[in-house]
Design a protein around this motif. Structure first.
Motif, PDB file in Angstrom:
ATOM      1  N   HIS A 188       0.831  -1.197   0.000  1.00 14.91           N
ATOM      2  CA  HIS A 188       0.000   0.000   0.000  1.00 14.91           C
ATOM      3  C   HIS A 188       0.868   1.250   0.000  1.00 14.91           C
ATOM      4  O   HIS A 188       1.850   1.348   0.738  1.00 14.91           O
ATOM      5  N   LEU A 189       0.494   2.211  -0.834  1.00 12.23           N
ATOM      6  CA  LEU A 189       1.318   3.398  -1.034  1.00 12.23           C
ATOM      7  C   LEU A 189       1.075   4.489  -0.006  1.00 12.23           C
ATOM      8  O   LEU A 189       1.887   5.415   0.108  1.00 12.23           O
ATOM      9  N   GLN A 190      -0.033   4.420   0.750  1.00 11.55           N
ATOM     10  CA  GLN A 190      -0.380   5.513   1.654  1.00 11.55           C
ATOM     11  C   GLN A 190      -0.616   5.068   3.093  1.00 11.55           C
ATOM     12  O   GLN A 190      -0.364   5.828   4.016  1.00 11.55           O
ATOM     13  N   ASP A 191      -1.109   3.865   3.297  1.00 13.71           N
ATOM     14  CA  ASP A 191      -1.477   3.411   4.638  1.00 13.71           C
ATOM     15  C   ASP A 191      -0.744   2.108   4.924  1.00 13.71           C
ATOM     16  O   ASP A 191      -0.956   1.101   4.240  1.00 13.71           O
ATOM     17  N   ASN A 192       0.122   2.113   5.934  1.00 10.02           N
ATOM     18  CA  ASN A 192       0.882   0.914   6.262  1.00 10.02           C
ATOM     19  C   ASN A 192       0.022  -0.175   6.882  1.00 10.02           C
ATOM     20  O   ASN A 192       0.431  -1.341   6.891  1.00 10.02           O
ATOM     21  N   SER A 194      -2.985  -1.027   5.828  1.00  6.44           N
ATOM     22  CA  SER A 194      -3.918  -1.550   4.833  1.00  6.44           C
ATOM     23  C   SER A 194      -3.176  -2.391   3.809  1.00  6.44           C
ATOM     24  O   SER A 194      -1.944  -2.368   3.716  1.00  6.44           O
ATOM     25  N   TYR A 196      -3.498  -4.209  -0.372  1.00  6.53           N
ATOM     26  CA  TYR A 196      -4.122  -4.133  -1.690  1.00  6.53           C
ATOM     27  C   TYR A 196      -4.695  -5.505  -2.019  1.00  6.53           C
ATOM     28  O   TYR A 196      -4.021  -6.526  -1.856  1.00  6.53           O
ATOM     29  N   THR A 227      11.656  -0.577  -2.907  1.00  5.46           N
ATOM     30  CA  THR A 227      11.033  -0.925  -1.621  1.00  5.46           C
ATOM     31  C   THR A 227      11.302  -2.369  -1.211  1.00  5.46           C
ATOM     32  O   THR A 227      10.699  -2.850  -0.253  1.00  5.46           O
ATOM     33  N   GLN A 258      -7.611   2.774  -4.925  1.00  5.18           N
ATOM     34  CA  GLN A 258      -8.417   3.218  -3.795  1.00  5.18           C
ATOM     35  C   GLN A 258      -9.520   2.209  -3.496  1.00  5.18           C
ATOM     36  O   GLN A 258      -9.793   1.902  -2.336  1.00  5.18           O
ATOM     37  N   THR A 261      -8.165  -1.044  -1.867  1.00  6.37           N
ATOM     38  CA  THR A 261      -7.667  -0.988  -0.497  1.00  6.37           C
ATOM     39  C   THR A 261      -8.460  -1.959   0.367  1.00  6.37           C
ATOM     40  O   THR A 261      -9.687  -1.940   0.368  1.00  6.37           O
ATOM     41  N   PRO A 304       5.323   5.049  -9.273  1.00  4.06           N
ATOM     42  CA  PRO A 304       6.079   5.685  -8.179  1.00  4.06           C
ATOM     43  C   PRO A 304       7.467   5.075  -8.078  1.00  4.06           C
ATOM     44  O   PRO A 304       7.705   3.931  -8.488  1.00  4.06           O
TER      45      PRO A 304
END
Length: 395
Positions: A188-192, A194, A196, A227, A258, A261, A304
């Protein structure tokens, strides 16, 4: 006028006042000063350790109990000489298969549970809860027309070999349904906290995944560059009857990160009265060129990139007349790196010959002494012989 006399731990001070009267002033000094509470009020060592440890959270088994060993008496049975001889006369594949069957009947479920705990699957997906796998979940990707890429316990599979929908096989119970999920807890790119969701198939009759209800289409792994390795976890659930997955249903060919998620713990919490996890399989994957295609062609977004840019080494402002510093090392510090590499390469080419192997390194490289050379040249030759400083590339 004042005089002082120390008596024990007290200091008695005689003060002569202006009216001629001598007054004694006693100032008490404590021999020991204790900080904190009194010994009778402070906690003991055992009480402090218990307070720091606190109450450990209870670990809950959310699955079935551990399968009992089947035919375990075979492993404990002592073989006579004739049986041992017949065992060794078998081919290697038969012996390996026999050992694998014995392991599966005895400790396979416990070992798989320990492997999942070792890789942090239960901690990240179920927040510490665990379950004993009841049977193997066999997952393989078609590599070419003659071979496949098999998912083992955390083996490495490149994303280019996992682009197509995998083949799933497992031991099923008749008249029961199964639900399969594939999630990436590290991507996940925004929430550790959560994940995908890469694949979700519900209400599978038996082990025929093609007849199940595809709630989320398959999306290949896309570990972002820079990563490291990402975990991809197949989780299989068992339930008695078909479940209404209308809330989990996603649009056909959904490519929105989104919408994808996902949280395995929330998914299980909402359906814990109906489903039970029964098996798990997982692999690891790292970035390759196919990830760029996935971002641009399928996700339709810019890829990214996470790379650590090493800052340039810090050099203080160069002094015109440096004091107490070897001038050759001081000047090399401010030289261009390309010039240094060129000097080392030319020096190395002098010792190489295309018609002979490289000479062995000397046993005592620093035995040579440059008596009549200046100090800076002796230091340079020493570093060159010992392959130190920027001369280490000559190895």
């Amino acid at each position: 006028m004042a005089t002082s006399i120390r008596v024990g731990s007290a200091c008695v001070r005689n003060i002569l006042r202006t009216d001629g009267v001598i007054k004694q002033h006693v100032r008490q000094r404590w021999k020991w000063r204790h900080s904190g509470k009194r010994p009778e009020e402070a906690m003991t060592y055992e009480q402090r350790v218990a307070a720091l440890a606190g109450e450990k959270p209870k670990v809950v088994n959310i699955g079935f109990k551990q399968p009992t060993p089947k035919d375990l008496e075979i492993s404990e049975k002592k073989l006579d000489e004739s049986e041992k001889k017949s065992l060794f006369e078998k081919d290697d594949e038969t012996v390996i298969q026999s050992i694998h069957d014995l392991w599966y009947r005895s400790t396979w479920s416990r070992d798989m549970c320990l492997a999942a705990q070792h890789y942090g699957l239960y901690q990240d997906l179920f927040h510490g809860c665990f379950f004993y796998p009841q049977f193997p979940l066999n997952v393989c990707y078609e590599y070419d027309s003659e071979s496949v890429t098999v998912v083992y316990n955390g083996n490495t599979i490149p994303p280019s070999e996992a682009e197509a929908v995998p083949q799933i096989e497992y031991d099923f119970v008749a008249d029961k349904f199964y639900t399969l999920t594939l999630t990436a807890p590290d991507s996940h790119l925004q929430d550790n906290d959560s994940e995908y969701l890469h694949w979700l198939v519900g209400n599978i009759p038996g082990d025929d995944v093609s007849k199940g209800e595809e709630l989320c289409s398959y999306l290949p792994p896309f570990p972002v560059r820079g990563t490291g390795f990402h975990r991809y976890v197949f989780m299989l659930y068992e339930h008695e009857k078909e479940i209404d997955f209308s809330k989990e249903k996603m649009p056909d060919n959904c490519m929105s990160l989104q919408q994808r998620t996902f949280q395995t713990s929330t998914f299980y919490k909402n359906l814990q009265d109906d489903i039970t996890p029964v098996s798990v399989a997982f692999f690891q994957s790292e970035w390759d060129n196919s990830v760029t295609k996935t971002f641009w062609d399928k996700l339709e977004m810019k890829e990214p990139l996470f790379e650590f840019i090493h800052p340039s080494p810090y050099h203080p402002k160069q002094d015109k007349f440096p004091q107490a510093k070897p001038f050759n090392l001081y000047l090399d510090r401010y030289r261009d790196v390309k010039d240094l590499n060129e000097e080392v390469l030319k020096e190395r080419l002098k010792t190489l010959s295309p018609l002979s192997p490289p000479p062995p390194p000397p046993k005592y490289p620093n035995i040579v002494q440059d008596k009549y050379a200046p100090s800076w040249l002796r230091l340079k030759n020493k570093h060159k012989r010992l392959r130190e400083m920027h001369w280490e590339d000559m190895k």
